[in-house]
Design a protein around this motif. Structure first.
Motif, PDB file in Angstrom:
ATOM      1  N   HIS A   1      16.207  24.712   9.682  1.00  0.00           N
ATOM      2  CA  HIS A   1      17.529  25.302   9.419  1.00  0.00           C
ATOM      3  C   HIS A   1      17.402  26.808   9.581  1.00  0.00           C
ATOM      4  O   HIS A   1      17.256  27.542   8.597  1.00  0.00           O
ATOM      5  CB  HIS A   1      18.018  24.933   8.005  1.00  0.00           C
ATOM      6  CG  HIS A   1      19.387  25.471   7.710  1.00  0.00           C
ATOM      7  ND1 HIS A   1      19.898  25.567   6.437  1.00  0.00           N
ATOM      8  CD2 HIS A   1      20.367  25.955   8.526  1.00  0.00           C
ATOM      9  CE1 HIS A   1      21.116  26.087   6.483  1.00  0.00           C
ATOM     10  NE2 HIS A   1      21.418  26.331   7.730  1.00  0.00           N
TER      11      HIS A   1
ATOM     12  N   ILE B   1      23.293  27.157  15.552  1.00  0.00           N
ATOM     13  CA  ILE B   1      22.684  26.030  14.838  1.00  0.00           C
ATOM     14  C   ILE B   1      23.691  25.122  14.140  1.00  0.00           C
ATOM     15  O   ILE B   1      23.327  24.081  13.613  1.00  0.00           O
ATOM     16  CB  ILE B   1      21.637  26.512  13.816  1.00  0.00           C
ATOM     17  CG1 ILE B   1      22.313  27.349  12.743  1.00  0.00           C
ATOM     18  CG2 ILE B   1      20.522  27.290  14.463  1.00  0.00           C
ATOM     19  CD1 ILE B   1      21.697  27.167  11.413  1.00  0.00           C
TER      20      ILE B   1
ATOM     21  N   ARG C   1      23.519  21.484  15.013  1.00  0.00           N
ATOM     22  CA  ARG C   1      22.191  20.839  14.959  1.00  0.00           C
ATOM     23  C   ARG C   1      21.845  20.421  13.537  1.00  0.00           C
ATOM     24  O   ARG C   1      20.697  20.113  13.241  1.00  0.00           O
ATOM     25  CB  ARG C   1      21.102  21.817  15.454  1.00  0.00           C
ATOM     26  CG  ARG C   1      21.400  22.482  16.775  1.00  0.00           C
ATOM     27  CD  ARG C   1      21.442  21.515  17.927  1.00  0.00           C
ATOM     28  NE  ARG C   1      21.643  22.190  19.200  1.00  0.00           N
ATOM     29  CZ  ARG C   1      21.934  21.573  20.333  1.00  0.00           C
ATOM     30  NH1 ARG C   1      22.072  20.253  20.364  1.00  0.00           N
ATOM     31  NH2 ARG C   1      22.089  22.245  21.445  1.00  0.00           N
ATOM     32  N   ARG C   2      22.818  20.411  12.654  1.00  0.00           N
ATOM     33  CA  ARG C   2      22.520  20.114  11.250  1.00  0.00           C
ATOM     34  C   ARG C   2      22.487  18.613  11.011  1.00  0.00           C
ATOM     35  O   ARG C   2      23.247  17.866  11.619  1.00  0.00           O
ATOM     36  CB  ARG C   2      23.578  20.770  10.340  1.00  0.00           C
ATOM     37  CG  ARG C   2      23.716  22.282  10.503  1.00  0.00           C
ATOM     38  CD  ARG C   2      22.517  23.044   9.970  1.00  0.00           C
ATOM     39  NE  ARG C   2      22.292  22.789   8.552  1.00  0.00           N
ATOM     40  CZ  ARG C   2      23.002  23.318   7.564  1.00  0.00           C
ATOM     41  NH1 ARG C   2      24.002  24.151   7.820  1.00  0.00           N
ATOM     42  NH2 ARG C   2      22.720  23.021   6.302  1.00  0.00           N
TER      43      ARG C   2
ATOM     44  N   VAL D   1      16.599  18.446  16.872  1.00  0.00           N
ATOM     45  CA  VAL D   1      15.771  19.100  15.845  1.00  0.00           C
ATOM     46  C   VAL D   1      14.327  18.613  15.926  1.00  0.00           C
ATOM     47  O   VAL D   1      13.373  19.403  15.893  1.00  0.00           O
ATOM     48  CB  VAL D   1      16.360  18.848  14.429  1.00  0.00           C
ATOM     49  CG1 VAL D   1      15.404  19.335  13.347  1.00  0.00           C
ATOM     50  CG2 VAL D   1      17.708  19.546  14.289  1.00  0.00           C
TER      51      VAL D   1
ATOM     52  N   TRP E   1      12.627  21.774  17.569  1.00  0.00           N
ATOM     53  CA  TRP E   1      12.274  22.632  16.436  1.00  0.00           C
ATOM     54  C   TRP E   1      11.057  22.134  15.667  1.00  0.00           C
ATOM     55  O   TRP E   1      10.407  22.913  14.983  1.00  0.00           O
ATOM     56  CB  TRP E   1      13.468  22.791  15.493  1.00  0.00           C
ATOM     57  CG  TRP E   1      14.599  23.571  16.112  1.00  0.00           C
ATOM     58  CD1 TRP E   1      14.562  24.283  17.287  1.00  0.00           C
ATOM     59  CD2 TRP E   1      15.922  23.727  15.603  1.00  0.00           C
ATOM     60  NE1 TRP E   1      15.783  24.864  17.533  1.00  0.00           N
ATOM     61  CE2 TRP E   1      16.641  24.545  16.517  1.00  0.00           C
ATOM     62  CE3 TRP E   1      16.581  23.265  14.461  1.00  0.00           C
ATOM     63  CZ2 TRP E   1      17.985  24.899  16.317  1.00  0.00           C
ATOM     64  CZ3 TRP E   1      17.916  23.617  14.260  1.00  0.00           C
ATOM     65  CH2 TRP E   1      18.602  24.425  15.185  1.00  0.00           C
TER      66      TRP E   1
END
Length: 461
Positions: free
Chosen positions: A324, A336, A339-340, A382, A386
């Motif tokens: 996050h 972002i 992308r949660r 994600v 990430w």
């Protein structure tokens, strides 16, 4: 936006139940008519998103289906092919995309997830083990009566009990459960830092369509959803992953590196995650734990990284910063908002105190669930970009310290400011602290859609 019809949405989607005991039953349907009969019989038991005005219930029940499960229920072909492709393929087929290779590859998963036989997940939560067992016994009676399914296996999970108290800790010792997003129309106790960052520095809820199908998302579009519309509306997708924690490896690595790091072992543990183990955000308290911040809903998630671009307070590659990033990529966090994910789940396996002998072969980990309107745009992005890749965070090929599939080759950089208490530091030869034991993608339909499935009246026309 008008209020959501909470009675039509499964409660598991709208709220973290915070009930300490869970059992996830994995089902296989052998006969479509009998399976539909079972779903009809289950309907009155399904927990909805309605408010609990009389306090928490003793237990809750929710259900989700794999694409294979919906096919086994004989949904029309036109409906089945209208689901997003990643859901149709399932998690196993997406292993390369997700970085589930090497030790985490499907051939090493538990048999349940290798065999593609899971059709549904029945999630049951209880306020006590007795309440959980009682509800599971009732469900078993329904299954026996309808001959609607076979239970392939189940996964028990429970809040960790530390010093006789139920806690929000996971096995590595970190307090979990801070970061779930706020969504428009979803009633919950909101706190600053959980929604999206606004130009004036305040926080606002994300668009409903980032969680639920049938509503506009952050781009003002409707997320890709199956037909007919009524089947999709008020439903969502879930990624389920059984994550085994190599606790002995984690403790040994932290011990060894903590002796070399000038800030000491506990500060290094905080640098890994971006929070001290009691939950204090590094960004707000870089030098010590601070329970007054943890206990204050106006502060515990209310921070940004824009003024810490060099990562001297919270490392750029710390877990919570990676998953996050808030405003770390500039543009006031706009990059972002799409992308949660909403996280659910609980640890499984026995708690082990710091001084207790542990082994990586002990059965310990997290039954992890991510809820989102788009598996590919949210969960898969994600996980791929990430967690298993670091370029967005200027980390090159470095993976997420805690979750990454390192295979003994990874590194993690603690930026630091050069002072004795906060020196720069590099952790090298990262082992895998977490191993994937399997999982799949599920669809959580609305109550209306469950009724349609039970009656066999899903019509894509």
């Amino acid at each position: 936006m008008s209020k959501l019809n909470e009675t039509d949405i499964q409660g598991f989607v709208l709220r973290g139940y915070n009930l300490p005991f869970a059992r996830y039953l994995f089902l296989h349907f052998e006969d479509a008519a009998r399976a539909r009969k079972l779903i009809g019989a289950l309907l009155p038991s399904i927990t909805t998103g309605q408010r609990w005005d009389g306090g928490k219930p003793q237990n809750t029940v929710n259900i989700a289906f794999t694409h294979r499960g919906l096919a086994a229920l004989e949904l029309p072909a036109a409906t089945l092919i209208s689901f997003p492709v990643e859901f149709q393929q399932g998690m196993r087929a997406r292993a390369e995309i997700l970085g589930d290779i090497g030790r985490n590859a499907p051939e090493h998963w538990e048999a349940l997830w290798r065999e593609n036989r899971v059709h549904a997940c029945l999630g049951v939560y209880g306020i006590s083990l007795a309440a959980l067992d009682a509800r599971c016994a009732e469900l078993q009676a329904l299954m026996d009566e309808t001959h609607g399914t076979i239970v392939l296996t189940w996964q028990d999970a429970a809040a960790q009990v530390v010093d006789g108290k139920q806690t929000g800790k996971e096995h590595f010792g970190y307090t979990d459960g801070f970061g779930n997003p706020d969504y428009l129309g979803v009633e919950r106790s909101t706190q600053p830092g959980q929604g999206k960052l606004m130009p004036d520095g305040s926080w606002a809820p994300l668009a409903t369509g980032e969680l639920l199908l049938g509503y506009a998302d952050e781009a003002g579009e409707l997320p890709v959803a199956p037909i007919p519309h009524i089947l999709a509306s008020n439903g969502t997708f879930m990624a389920y992953r059984k994550l085994h924690q190599n606790l002995a490896t984690f403790r040994a690595y932290l011990e060894e590196q903590g002796k070399l790091y000038g800030g000491g072992k506990e500060k290094l543990a905080a640098k890994f995650i971006g929070r001290w183990r009691d939950g204090t955000p590094l960004e707000l308290s870089p030098d010590s734990e601070n329970q007054s911040i943890v206990k204050d809903p106006n502060r515990s998630t209310n921070f940004t990284y824009g003024k810490d671009a060099d990562g001297t307070r919270c490392p750029i590659g710390a877990h919570v910063r990676r998953v996050h990033p808030r405003d770390a990529f500039g543009f006031q966090g706009k990059l972002i908002d799409r992308r949660r994910i909403t996280r659910r789940g609980l640890p499984y396996g026995p708690f082990a105190a710091e001084d207790e002998a542990v082994s990586d072969s002990d059965d310990r980990g997290v039954a992890f669930m991510a809820l989102n309107a788009s598996l590919s745009r949210q969960f898969e992005f994600v996980q791929q970009q990430w967690i298993e890749y670091g370029n967005d965070a200027r980390q090159g090929n470095d993976k997420d310290m805690l979750m990454g599939n390192h295979g003994g080759k990874g590194k993690f950089v603690v930026q630091g400011d050069g002072s004795a208490a906060n020196p720069p530091f590099v952790c090298a030869k990262l082992p895998n602290f977490v191993a994937l034991l399997g999982g799949d993608y599920f669809f959580l339909p609305s109550i209306t859609a469950l009724g349609m499935i039970a009656l066999g009246v899903v019509d894509p026309r």
